[in-house]
Design a protein around this motif. Structure first.
Motif, PDB file in Angstrom:
ATOM      1  N   HIS A 110      88.926 -46.012 -44.182  1.00 46.18           N
ATOM      2  CA  HIS A 110      87.872 -45.083 -43.787  1.00 46.18           C
ATOM      3  C   HIS A 110      88.584 -43.866 -43.196  1.00 46.18           C
ATOM      4  N   ALA A 111      88.635 -42.793 -43.948  1.00 51.34           N
ATOM      5  CA  ALA A 111      89.352 -41.593 -43.500  1.00 51.34           C
ATOM      6  C   ALA A 111      88.532 -40.861 -42.452  1.00 51.34           C
ATOM      7  N   ARG A 112      89.237 -40.336 -41.450  1.00 55.21           N
ATOM      8  CA  ARG A 112      88.572 -39.617 -40.363  1.00 55.21           C
ATOM      9  C   ARG A 112      89.339 -38.320 -40.085  1.00 55.21           C
ATOM     10  N   HIS A 113      88.797 -37.218 -40.589  1.00 56.37           N
ATOM     11  CA  HIS A 113      89.440 -35.923 -40.326  1.00 56.37           C
ATOM     12  C   HIS A 113      89.088 -35.466 -38.914  1.00 56.37           C
ATOM     13  N   ASP A 114      90.073 -34.913 -38.230  1.00 54.89           N
ATOM     14  CA  ASP A 114      89.895 -34.390 -36.880  1.00 54.89           C
ATOM     15  C   ASP A 114      89.981 -32.870 -36.934  1.00 54.89           C
ATOM     16  N   ASN A 115      88.870 -32.205 -36.669  1.00 50.88           N
ATOM     17  CA  ASN A 115      88.835 -30.750 -36.709  1.00 50.88           C
ATOM     18  C   ASN A 115      89.733 -30.108 -35.656  1.00 50.88           C
ATOM     19  N   SER A 116      90.138 -30.868 -34.641  1.00 49.15           N
ATOM     20  CA  SER A 116      91.049 -30.338 -33.623  1.00 49.15           C
ATOM     21  C   SER A 116      92.504 -30.340 -34.092  1.00 49.15           C
ATOM     22  N   SER A 117      92.773 -30.988 -35.217  1.00 53.35           N
ATOM     23  CA  SER A 117      94.140 -31.032 -35.737  1.00 53.35           C
ATOM     24  C   SER A 117      94.430 -29.783 -36.562  1.00 53.35           C
ATOM     25  N   ALA A 118      95.695 -29.589 -36.870  1.00 53.65           N
ATOM     26  CA  ALA A 118      96.101 -28.448 -37.696  1.00 53.65           C
ATOM     27  C   ALA A 118      95.917 -28.737 -39.186  1.00 53.65           C
ATOM     28  N   VAL A 119      95.618 -29.982 -39.534  1.00 52.48           N
ATOM     29  CA  VAL A 119      95.468 -30.380 -40.936  1.00 52.48           C
ATOM     30  C   VAL A 119      94.106 -29.911 -41.454  1.00 52.48           C
ATOM     31  N   LYS A 120      94.132 -29.230 -42.580  1.00 50.42           N
ATOM     32  CA  LYS A 120      92.890 -28.777 -43.212  1.00 50.42           C
ATOM     33  C   LYS A 120      92.167 -29.975 -43.822  1.00 50.42           C
ATOM     34  N   PRO A 121      90.839 -30.029 -43.707  1.00 57.05           N
ATOM     35  CA  PRO A 121      90.113 -31.191 -44.230  1.00 57.05           C
ATOM     36  C   PRO A 121      90.309 -31.415 -45.727  1.00 57.05           C
ATOM     37  N   ALA A 122      90.337 -30.353 -46.522  1.00 52.42           N
ATOM     38  CA  ALA A 122      90.505 -30.517 -47.966  1.00 52.42           C
ATOM     39  C   ALA A 122      91.880 -31.091 -48.305  1.00 52.42           C
ATOM     40  N   LYS A 123      92.901 -30.721 -47.551  1.00 53.83           N
ATOM     41  CA  LYS A 123      94.245 -31.256 -47.787  1.00 53.83           C
ATOM     42  C   LYS A 123      94.288 -32.743 -47.462  1.00 53.83           C
ATOM     43  N   GLN A 124      93.745 -33.128 -46.316  1.00 52.41           N
ATOM     44  CA  GLN A 124      93.705 -34.548 -45.964  1.00 52.41           C
ATOM     45  C   GLN A 124      92.869 -35.325 -46.977  1.00 52.41           C
ATOM     46  N   ALA A 125      91.777 -34.735 -47.430  1.00 54.49           N
ATOM     47  CA  ALA A 125      90.899 -35.403 -48.390  1.00 54.49           C
ATOM     48  C   ALA A 125      91.610 -35.633 -49.721  1.00 54.49           C
ATOM     49  N   ALA A 126      92.381 -34.663 -50.166  1.00 52.84           N
ATOM     50  CA  ALA A 126      93.115 -34.816 -51.427  1.00 52.84           C
ATOM     51  C   ALA A 126      94.138 -35.946 -51.321  1.00 52.84           C
ATOM     52  N   GLU A 127      94.842 -36.003 -50.203  1.00 57.67           N
ATOM     53  CA  GLU A 127      95.818 -37.082 -49.999  1.00 57.67           C
ATOM     54  C   GLU A 127      95.119 -38.438 -49.933  1.00 57.67           C
ATOM     55  N   TRP A 128      93.992 -38.497 -49.244  1.00 55.58           N
ATOM     56  CA  TRP A 128      93.218 -39.733 -49.148  1.00 55.58           C
ATOM     57  C   TRP A 128      92.701 -40.155 -50.524  1.00 55.58           C
ATOM     58  N   ALA A 129      92.235 -39.196 -51.317  1.00 59.85           N
ATOM     59  CA  ALA A 129      91.725 -39.498 -52.660  1.00 59.85           C
ATOM     60  C   ALA A 129      92.817 -40.127 -53.522  1.00 59.85           C
ATOM     61  N   GLU A 130      94.041 -39.655 -53.371  1.00 64.04           N
ATOM     62  CA  GLU A 130      95.168 -40.274 -54.083  1.00 64.04           C
ATOM     63  C   GLU A 130      95.293 -41.742 -53.706  1.00 64.04           C
ATOM     64  N   SER A 131      95.098 -42.038 -52.423  1.00 61.63           N
ATOM     65  CA  SER A 131      95.268 -43.414 -51.945  1.00 61.63           C
ATOM     66  C   SER A 131      94.162 -44.343 -52.427  1.00 61.63           C
ATOM     67  N   ILE A 132      92.972 -43.815 -52.679  1.00 57.81           N
ATOM     68  CA  ILE A 132      91.886 -44.688 -53.148  1.00 57.81           C
ATOM     69  C   ILE A 132      91.740 -44.712 -54.665  1.00 57.81           C
ATOM     70  N   SER A 133      92.369 -43.769 -55.345  1.00 59.34           N
ATOM     71  CA  SER A 133      92.209 -43.666 -56.792  1.00 59.34           C
ATOM     72  C   SER A 133      92.511 -44.979 -57.509  1.00 59.34           C
ATOM     73  N   GLY A 134      93.610 -45.614 -57.137  1.00 58.56           N
ATOM     74  CA  GLY A 134      93.984 -46.873 -57.780  1.00 58.56           C
ATOM     75  C   GLY A 134      93.068 -48.025 -57.411  1.00 58.56           C
ATOM     76  N   LEU A 135      92.371 -47.931 -56.286  1.00 57.22           N
ATOM     77  CA  LEU A 135      91.479 -48.996 -55.859  1.00 57.22           C
ATOM     78  C   LEU A 135      90.149 -48.990 -56.605  1.00 57.22           C
ATOM     79  N   ILE A 136      89.817 -47.863 -57.155  1.00 52.95           N
ATOM     80  CA  ILE A 136      88.495 -47.728 -57.798  1.00 52.95           C
ATOM     81  C   ILE A 136      88.351 -48.711 -58.950  1.00 52.95           C
ATOM     82  N   ASP A 137      89.346 -48.826 -59.799  1.00 56.64           N
ATOM     83  CA  ASP A 137      89.278 -49.759 -60.923  1.00 56.64           C
ATOM     84  C   ASP A 137      89.871 -51.114 -60.600  1.00 56.64           C
ATOM     85  N   ALA A 138      90.715 -51.190 -59.572  1.00 54.75           N
ATOM     86  CA  ALA A 138      91.448 -52.421 -59.278  1.00 54.75           C
ATOM     87  C   ALA A 138      90.575 -53.519 -58.679  1.00 54.75           C
TER      88      ALA A 138
END
Length: 153
Positions: free
Chosen positions: A121-149
């Protein structure tokens, strides 16, 4: 496999995050993006993989864009057995105990009706320097293989 991405937002950030997730998942899956306020609960299909992108508003409440979907979930109370989903939440640690509560509320509502949460369960923190779209793209990579698996029950 088809992936349905639902976003619930107050200011529009979740739509940008949903787009970033769809861009990553498009290489191996067939993503569609919908505003939660315009998506009917009866259209949830266990044959699809559901990705929920949800912000938190006020004192830990759902954003305005997610309220109609949540209300319809309560009214219809569907059996969501077999539906698999993942959640990307947006929030701000400045709000302490209510940080990222919107995504948690929707996840709980889906699980209560028999759906199964997959992956982190990804949780972006708006107080961090990480942009939400960047964190989301990295998270999407991590779940991509789980979708069919994970087998559909």
């Amino acid at each position: 496999m088809s992936v349905v991405i639902l976003y619930g937002t107050e200011t529009g950030n979740c739509e940008l995050v949903a787009d970033a997730i769809a861009d990553v998942l498009a290489s191996d899956h067939d993503p569609s993006i919908y505003d939660m306020s315009e998506f009917a609960v009866e259209d949830l299909d266990p044959a699809d993989f559901l990705v929920v992108v949800c912000s938190t508003y006020g004192e830990g409440e759902l954003p305005t864009g997610a309220e109609p979907f949540a209300e319809e979930l309560d009214d219809v109370d569907p059996d969501l057995s077999g539906l698999r989903f993942a959640v990307f939440g947006l929030g701000d640690t400045v709000y302490g105990e209510t940080f990222n509560r919107g995504g948690e509320i929707i996840a709980g509502m889906l699980a209560k009706r028999g759906a199964t949460q997959i992956g982190e369960h990804a949780r972006h923190d708006n107080s961090s320097a990480v942009k939400p779209a960047k964190q989301a793209a990295e998270w999407a990579e991590s779940i991509s293989g789980l979708i069919d698996a994970v087998p559909v029950n």
